[in-house]
Enzyme design. Structure first.
Site, PDB file in Angstrom:
ATOM      1  N   CYS A  15       0.840  -1.199   0.000  1.00 32.84           N
ATOM      2  CA  CYS A  15       0.000   0.000   0.000  1.00 32.84           C
ATOM      3  C   CYS A  15       0.877   1.253   0.000  1.00 32.84           C
ATOM      4  O   CYS A  15       2.108   1.169   0.039  1.00 32.84           O
ATOM      5  CB  CYS A  15      -0.910   0.025   1.238  1.00 32.84           C
ATOM      6  N   CYS A  18       3.406   1.602   2.772  1.00 31.73           N
ATOM      7  CA  CYS A  18       4.667   0.875   2.561  1.00 31.73           C
ATOM      8  C   CYS A  18       5.642   1.726   1.753  1.00 31.73           C
ATOM      9  O   CYS A  18       6.840   1.786   2.047  1.00 31.73           O
ATOM     10  CB  CYS A  18       4.416  -0.436   1.824  1.00 31.73           C
ATOM     11  N   CYS A  82      42.332 -21.048 -19.486  1.00 27.41           N
ATOM     12  CA  CYS A  82      42.322 -22.429 -19.018  1.00 27.41           C
ATOM     13  C   CYS A  82      41.379 -22.578 -17.839  1.00 27.41           C
ATOM     14  O   CYS A  82      40.784 -21.603 -17.362  1.00 27.41           O
ATOM     15  CB  CYS A  82      43.720 -22.883 -18.629  1.00 27.41           C
ATOM     16  N   CYS A  85      41.962 -20.410 -14.774  1.00 29.73           N
ATOM     17  CA  CYS A  85      41.478 -19.024 -14.916  1.00 29.73           C
ATOM     18  C   CYS A  85      40.014 -18.937 -14.492  1.00 29.73           C
ATOM     19  O   CYS A  85      39.597 -17.996 -13.814  1.00 29.73           O
ATOM     20  CB  CYS A  85      41.602 -18.549 -16.363  1.00 29.73           C
ATOM     21  N   ASP A 503       1.181 -36.456 -20.895  1.00 31.69           N
ATOM     22  CA  ASP A 503      -0.210 -36.026 -20.854  1.00 31.69           C
ATOM     23  C   ASP A 503      -0.835 -36.372 -22.213  1.00 31.69           C
ATOM     24  O   ASP A 503      -0.130 -36.452 -23.223  1.00 31.69           O
ATOM     25  CB  ASP A 503      -0.251 -34.517 -20.598  1.00 31.69           C
ATOM     26  N   ASP A 702       1.517 -29.902 -21.696  1.00 32.27           N
ATOM     27  CA  ASP A 702       1.394 -28.614 -22.372  1.00 32.27           C
ATOM     28  C   ASP A 702       0.426 -27.656 -21.709  1.00 32.27           C
ATOM     29  O   ASP A 702       0.364 -26.483 -22.084  1.00 32.27           O
ATOM     30  CB  ASP A 702       0.947 -28.822 -23.829  1.00 32.27           C
ATOM     31  N   ASP A 706      -0.700 -29.068 -16.178  1.00 30.26           N
ATOM     32  CA  ASP A 706       0.499 -29.908 -16.224  1.00 30.26           C
ATOM     33  C   ASP A 706       1.679 -29.277 -15.487  1.00 30.26           C
ATOM     34  O   ASP A 706       2.683 -29.962 -15.237  1.00 30.26           O
ATOM     35  CB  ASP A 706       0.920 -30.165 -17.678  1.00 30.26           C
TER      36      ASP A 706
END
Length: 828
Positions: A15, A18, A82, A85, A503, A702, A706
């Protein structure tokens, strides 16, 4: 005093009160000039003096009772060569206050940091460690172009330095090794310039090699030694300088050396630098090829867009397009950003997103995806997503994040490489001392040569490249095949899947009811019957009714008007169409009307076995047709299920459908097990039960329902044509919307992890085997020593082997023969 602006996300504000509390708390921080907190965006914009620390602001917000969510910053890091590093940069980043997590990738030359630190502090920490860095915008084309330009410049510089080093080294090698190997060369040198001038010439040429092309090793390696964090450059620097310094003494003050030890090793120092530069150059070329998938994705982005503004048509850079702009696209042009069609009709090639080769019809209100290609018609559309918000940018970002991630297998490599270089330097020192103590004459020569060989052979380049290069090529190849690994861990864990749970609706099937069967009795005409049935069903909102109406529309059948529509609960519907009574319902409705459906007994049994529920239609009081509507199985599903079985996986279908329908579909597809009549909330329990029975599980779905199951599975795979929530919950996204992506993803996971194991075996076995050989353990028995020159060549070869092996993944083919090729796959 200079000022700066900081923007922070704030969680917990509800609010205006805050907002006031946060503003009040931040305003009290010494050095803060102004604070603007926005409740809607949950952001605080703070203007302050440059001396104010970001951590101070965060602690102030937390003390006020609110929180600042951890942010992610991506940095481009230059100078890493390398695995050691990588360890140094990671340690430097983790020491910055506010950093929660930091991962660094040698192949991509990027650091991914999560926490509360600002980018300036991170860049400064990396600079202190001896490297340079800059923040990057993940997925932004401009950053990719800048990175490509930098890498091209690096390759050009390496090629130039390699050429100079080779030209200068060749005479040194010929003068020194030629006199040892070919007696005639030795005699020629002694008759002409003499041995001392031979050494002077070698000194001049080798000095040029070390202070020109070889200077890169000393600039990085020597400071790293003083920081007590030696890296590959330190090994090369110490090894070559040791050989060079010894040769200097032998050339100019030989009296300091014991009798019989006056030899020069200029050729070793020069050849080592040249061979390692050759390895670096070949490595840079190969690393460029590992990121070709990303480069091709970036290449799909349009550079300009033709927009309508203030009644004018303007061609502007893609970066200047804003959401809401109306954009014009001509035939053959690439769609610049995502949007909705406002006028025009055309077909668009979306294969780069879906992998489907057939162009998709686009009319008003159709969705367009940036990067796809318009075919024949002209379109105008309103931009809905631009910049990093487009689908293509998100795909690029997903691939980049997956390529930059660290797999669990990398933890072992990190532990080894963190201590590897200091241990090697210790082994080299021990080698020197042992040879000095017990070696044959000339002991100093043997001690020096073998210590240098140990330093050079042990460079951990191959270790640092073994995992990230395979990840880069594997995830890039996956993107070309329409499989996006959102999380790098999935690339490793997917290979261990024992069971694939899927599914049904939208995954195995098209996800929408379709008229599948219409069988007519004698005396009726199919087109007329479909028109009459569709006319009645047009008044219903039931999915089955909509499927029948869509079938009539697809066949361009005009649907007549109706009168006296009535719905009989539990039986069916009826209405008058063109004065004729049409009644549609289940078999019990037909019996109620006194009609015998036995004529359709065979058809009804077949439809029941296929999991379809038949409906009957009576026209004018006579039985006219049996109708079935079902969610059809996708054409690609049978091949995908077969491919999963060929990979040794068990396939389980989890669905909310009734058991009879589910088991009928399972029989058609050869699915091993069915869990039917499952409520959305119970899918997670089904996944847990399958995991307990079979072990590692991959779940494919999908829909919104799910998402919990995708999150619960060891690896969740979302069909890319599904919902955003499902995709966000998944570890892998299948852009084609086809189940074919599942065996492709699993096979690619197995191929990539197998490739990583091969690389790691080579890198570790190579070092484990050759360090003792370089130290001289074979000399007492077989008098075999490893020359520093051969050590340098072998070290370069190990990196090239690892990169070449990783690049084999570019030829990976999907195990499903029917998998459609995308534009990217064709370009690969």
């Amino acid at each position: 005093m200079s000022t700066k602006t900081e923007t922070l996300r704030i969680d917990g504000m509800t609010c205006a009160s805050c907002v006031g509390q946060v503003e009040k708390a931040l305003s009290k921080v010494e050095g803060v000039d102004s604070v603007v907190v926005n409740l809607a965006t949950e952001r605080a914009d703070i203007t302050m003096s440059s001396s104010v620390d970001r951590q101070t602001l965060i602690k102030t917000i937390q003390a006020a009772g609110y929180s600042v969510p951890a942010a992610t910053i991506d940095l481009s890091v230059e100078g890493m060569t390398c695995a050691s590093c990588v360890g140094q940069v990671e340690r430097a980043l983790k020491e910055v206050p506010g950093v929660v997590e930091a991962t660094v990738n040698l192949a991509t030359e990027r650091a991914h940091v999560r926490g509360f630190a600002d980018s300036d502090a991170l860049v400064a920490a990396i600079a202190k460690a001896g490297y340079t860095a800059r923040p990057i915008d993940m997925g932004a084309a401009v950053d990719d172009e800048a990175a490509n330009e930098r890498k091209d410049a690096e390759r050009t510089q390496l090629k130039r330095d390699l050429t100079i080093a080779a030209v200068l080294t060749l005479p040194v090698f010929a003068l020194e090794m030629g006199s040892h190997l070919i007696p005639g060369v030795h005699d020629l040198i002694m008759r002409t310039i003499g041995m001392q001038w031979n050494w002077y010439i070698q000194f001049v040429l080798t000095t040029l090699v070390l202070v020109m092309p070889g200077l890169r090793f000393y600039r990085q390696g020597i400071p790293a030694l003083f920081r007590l964090v030696p890296d590959m450059n330190s090994l090369v620097a110490v090894g070559t300088l040791a050989a060079y310094a010894y040769s200097l003494v032998a050339t100019f003050v030989p009296s300091l050396l014991p009798p019989g030890t006056v030899n020069v090793y200029y050729e070793a120092a020069a050849v080592i630098v040249t061979l390692i530069l050759l390895g670096r150059f070949l490595e840079a070329r190969a690393k460029g090829r590992t990121s070709e998938a990303i480069q091709r994705l970036v290449g799909l982005q349009a550079k300009t867009a033709r927009v309508q503004r203030d009644g004018k048509e303007l061609e502007i850079p893609i970066a200047e397009v804003v959401a809401g702009d109306v954009i014009l696209v001509r035939p053959g042009e690439r769609i610049p950003v995502d949007g909705d069609v406002v006028s025009g009709k055309s077909y668009v090639d979306e294969s780069m997103i879906t992998g489907e080769p057939v162009p998709v019809s686009k009319t008003v209100d159709s969705k367009l995806v940036g990067g796809t290609v318009n075919q024949k018609g002209a379109l105008s559309f309103r931009a809905t997503a631009v910049g990093g918000a487009t689908v293509l940018s998100q795909i690029i970002r997903m691939v980049e994040q997956a390529q930059g991630s660290k797999l669990p297998i990398q933890a072992l490599v990190d532990k080894v490489t963190m201590r590897f270089v200091p241990v090697v330097m210790g082994v080299a020192a021990l080698t020197f001392l042992v040879w000095l103590a017990v070696g044959p004459d000339p002991v100093l020569t043997f001690a020096l040569v073998n210590a240098v060989a140990v330093l050079i052979i042990a460079c951990p380049c191959a270790m640092g490249l073994a995992t990230p290069t395979s990840i880069m090529v594997g995830t890039g190849r996956g993107a070309e095949l329409g499989v996006l690994f959102r999380k790098g861990e999935a690339l490793q864990s997917l290979k261990d899947a024992k069971v694939v749970a899927v599914d049904k609706t939208g995954t195995l099937t098209e996800g929408r009811p379709t008229l599948t069967d219409l069988v007519i009795t004698e005396g009726f005409e199919r087109k007329n019957v479909l028109a009459l049935i569709a006319a009645v069903e047009a008044k219903s909102e039931h999915p089955i009714a909509r499927a029948i109406v869509e079938a009539a529309e697809n066949e361009v059948i005009s649907v007549p008007d109706i009168t006296d529509f009535d719905s009989i609960t539990g039986f069916g519907v009826k209405a008058h169409v063109n004065g004729e009574l049409v009644e549609i319902g289940a078999d019990r409705y037909m019996r109620e009307l006194g009609l015998d459906v036995e004529v359709f007994a065979a058809s009804a049994e077949r439809l029941g076995n296929e999991g379809k529920t038949p409906l009957y239609a009576a026209i004018g009081g006579k039985l006219a047709a049996i109708v079935a509507v079902a969610d059809p199985i996708k054409e690609t599903t049978p091949a995908a299920i077969a491919a999963l079985h060929n990979l040794g996986l068990k396939v389980v279908m989890i669905t909310g459908d009734n058991r009879r329908t589910a088991e009928a579909i399972a029989r058609q597809l050869g699915i091993d097990e069915v869990i039917a009549e499952v409520l959305p909330a119970d899918k997670v329990d089904a996944v847990r039960e399958l995991k307990a029975r079979y072990g590692q599980l991959a779940f494919v779905g999908d829909g919104i329902n799910d998402a919990p199951a995708l999150a619960e599975a060891d690896v969740g795979l979302a069909v890319g044509t599904g919902t955003d929530i499902a995709i966000e919950a998944a570890d892998v996204v299948l852009m084609s919307g086809s189940l074919m992506g599942v065996p492709t993803a699993i096979a690619l996971s197995r191929a990539t992890i197998g490739n990583i194991h091969q690389n790691l075996f080579w890198a570790f076995a190579y070092n484990a085997a050759l360090i003792p050989v370089a130290a001289g353990v074979l000399y007492p028995t077989w008098e075999i020593l490893l020359s520093p020159i051969f050590a340098a060549g072998a070290m370069a070869l190990s990196s090239i082997f690892v990169l070449g092996n990783a690049l084999r993944l570019r030829g990976f083919q999907s195990p499903v023969e029917a998998t459609p090729s995308s534009n990217l796959a064709k370009a690969a």
